[in-house]
Design an enzyme around this catalytic site. Structure first.
Site, mmCIF file in Angstrom:
data_model
loop_
_atom_site.group_PDB
_atom_site.id
_atom_site.type_symbol
_atom_site.label_atom_id
_atom_site.label_comp_id
_atom_site.label_asym_id
_atom_site.label_seq_id
_atom_site.Cartn_x
_atom_site.Cartn_y
_atom_site.Cartn_z
ATOM 1 N N LYS A 1 69.545 75.538 81.025
ATOM 2 C CA LYS A 1 69.316 74.638 82.148
ATOM 3 C C LYS A 1 69.340 75.628 83.514
ATOM 4 C CE LYS A 1 70.003 70.258 80.419
ATOM 5 N NZ LYS A 1 70.760 69.075 80.670
ATOM 6 N N LYS B 1 60.144 70.398 70.152
ATOM 7 C CA LYS B 1 60.817 69.110 70.087
ATOM 8 C C LYS B 1 60.175 68.191 71.071
ATOM 9 C CE LYS B 1 65.133 68.181 71.123
ATOM 10 N NZ LYS B 1 66.596 68.194 71.391
ATOM 11 N N LYS C 1 61.108 64.634 77.211
ATOM 12 C CA LYS C 1 60.700 64.041 78.298
ATOM 13 C C LYS C 1 59.930 65.092 79.140
ATOM 14 C CE LYS C 1 65.441 63.315 79.288
ATOM 15 N NZ LYS C 1 66.443 62.266 78.932
HETATM 16 P P1 AMP Z 1 67.878 63.894 75.974
HETATM 17 O O1 AMP Z 1 66.733 63.284 75.980
HETATM 18 O O2 AMP Z 1 67.872 65.338 75.633
HETATM 19 O O3 AMP Z 1 69.167 63.585 77.230
HETATM 20 O O4 AMP Z 1 68.840 63.415 74.678
HETATM 21 C C1 AMP Z 1 69.337 62.129 74.499
HETATM 22 C C2 AMP Z 1 69.728 61.939 72.953
HETATM 23 O O5 AMP Z 1 68.245 61.872 72.118
HETATM 24 C C3 AMP Z 1 70.390 63.021 72.473
HETATM 25 O O6 AMP Z 1 71.435 62.338 71.594
HETATM 26 C C4 AMP Z 1 69.338 63.752 71.689
HETATM 27 O O7 AMP Z 1 69.756 64.537 70.571
HETATM 28 C C5 AMP Z 1 68.367 62.772 71.248
HETATM 29 N N1 AMP Z 1 67.060 63.660 71.192
HETATM 30 C C6 AMP Z 1 66.211 63.818 72.216
HETATM 31 N N2 AMP Z 1 65.167 64.408 71.995
HETATM 32 C C7 AMP Z 1 64.904 64.534 70.662
HETATM 33 C C8 AMP Z 1 64.256 64.547 69.579
HETATM 34 N N3 AMP Z 1 62.922 64.830 69.854
HETATM 35 N N4 AMP Z 1 64.414 64.236 68.244
HETATM 36 C C9 AMP Z 1 65.613 63.807 67.873
HETATM 37 N N5 AMP Z 1 66.422 63.483 68.843
HETATM 38 C C10 AMP Z 1 66.269 63.743 70.113
#
Ligand code: AMP
Ligand code: TRP
Length: 345
Positions: A114, A207, A210
């Site tokens: 990050k 992956k 967002k």
């Molecule tokens: P983030 O959006 O990175 O803050 O992630 C929030 C939650 O969503 C965390 O528990 C991540 O592990 C899960 N997460 C985010 N993107 C994915 C993805 N593409 N596939 C599965 N889980 C995800």
């Protein structure tokens, strides 16, 4: 469930939520509320470790809250709140800043990613982020933490902090009547769920995220039915028909991803999905997937939009959850202060 088992997890209110968040985190959190006492936190203090537009941040906190409730999180049963309303998080994070070692934080790979090349310009908050995460969990003495694979290292750090605190203050902890010297438990990561890694619809090796500049790469939880169907029609595939067995998905990341999404949304295994569609062309599979995704996700988007139209009600839910969270965290924080040797009233 053992009496003292407690689940805690947090999600950052940044950007809009997508199918990866839904299948990778939300579905799993909601499942756990059937069997455990759960505390779910919208981690707004973590969000501001990088610059956030204040109005967008406020909207995002409410949107994440609405998305959880729309997906089935029961705010009467589980505790749902935003982190900054419960001061124990920031207080315990400071104490953990004094327990954790620089060397431990220097190993955190997420900070390196990050912060990027210009590490000197990163906020101190971004560096200390894992200490705040440990405080989130341990302010409730939570034992189980459902998270994605990427949070494993932070969980290990939380375990190290718990152990060092218990060691550093063993005499005081025992004097307070904790005979085993274990004031903080060692929290366990829980990594499961129907689809722990949902991949981009444009590139099966990346992956779903967002931060991907292409909106076609993800299905947002607020996309309407037409948008969801169009994104699935446009999803990248390969020219072969679908295989009948899992082994046939090897080396076909896009096919693997779409089958995984179908299976997760249908509540089936990938094997069962392939038994249904093996030998068929993508065109007919995509049609079925689009129908299923629209049926599952479009009502969710409608409900999120309806709920965020009433911010007063969402704020009421968060205030109620915060009060209940404080009831658990305050006595624990009081004991922490006594253990460390601070004077409190
Ligand atoms: P983030 O959006 O990175 O803050 O992630 C929030 C939650 O969503 C965390 O528990 C991540 O592990 C899960 N997460 C985010 N993107 C994915 C993805 N593409 N596939 C599965 N889980 C995800
Ligand atoms: N760091 C987590 C993420 O980015 C969010 C988080 C903050 C969290 N505090 C937590 C997750 C405590 C579990 C427990 O996904």
């Amino acid at each position: 469930m053992k009496l003292q088992e407690r689940v805690f997890s947090g999600m950052q209110p940044t950007g809009s939520l997508h199918l990866g968040n839904y299948l990778g985190a939300m579905v799993q959190w909601i499942e756990m509320q059937k069997t455990h006492a759960c505390i779910y936190c919208v981690v707004d203090l973590h969000a501001i470790t990088v610059w956030q537009d204040p109005k967008e941040l406020r909207d995002a906190i409410r949107q994440v809250t609405a998305a959880y409730i729309a997906s089935g999180l029961d705010p009467k049963k589980s505790i749902l709140f935003n982190q900054s309303q419960v001061s124990a998080h920031a207080e315990l994070a400071w104490i953990f800043n004094c327990v954790a070692r620089l060397g431990w934080l220097n190993r955190m790979t997420q900070f390196k990613e990050k912060a990027g090349k210009d590490r000197e310009a990163a906020s101190v908050g971004l560096y200390a982020y894992p200490n705040l995460m440990a405080a989130d969990i341990l302010a409730y003495r939570a034992t189980h933490v459902p998270v994605g694979e990427d949070q494993k290292q932070h969980l290990e750090l939380a375990r190290d902090i718990a152990q060092k605190f218990n060691n550093d203050f063993r005499a005081q902890i025992e004097a307070l009547g904790h005979a085993d010297g274990e004031f903080f438990p060692q929290p366990d990561p829980v990594i499961m769920g129907p689809a722990t890694r949902v991949m981009s619809l444009r590139d099966g090796t990346k992956k779903m995220s967002k931060s991907d500049p292409s909106d076609l790469s993800r299905i947002n939880l607020t996309d309407d039915a037409d948008t969801i169907a169009r994104k699935i029609q446009k999803a990248k595939t390969d020219p072969e028909p679908l295989p009948s067995e899992i082994a046939g998905l090897a080396g076909r990341p896009e096919a693997d991803n779409l089958v995984g999404i179908y299976a997760a949304l249908a509540g089936k295994t990938k094997e069962a999905a392939l038994a249904e569609f093996g030998g068929q062309q993508f065109s007919s599979f995509k049609k079925a997937l689009a129908e299923l995704a629209v049926a599952r996700l479009a009502p969710l988007g409608d409900e999120i939009r309806r709920m965020t139209g009433d911010p007063v009600e969402i704020d009421r839910v968060l205030a109620d959850g915060s009060a209940r969270a404080r009831e658990i965290a305050t006595p624990i924080m009081n004991e922490v202060k006594d253990i460390v040797g601070l004077i409190r009233s």
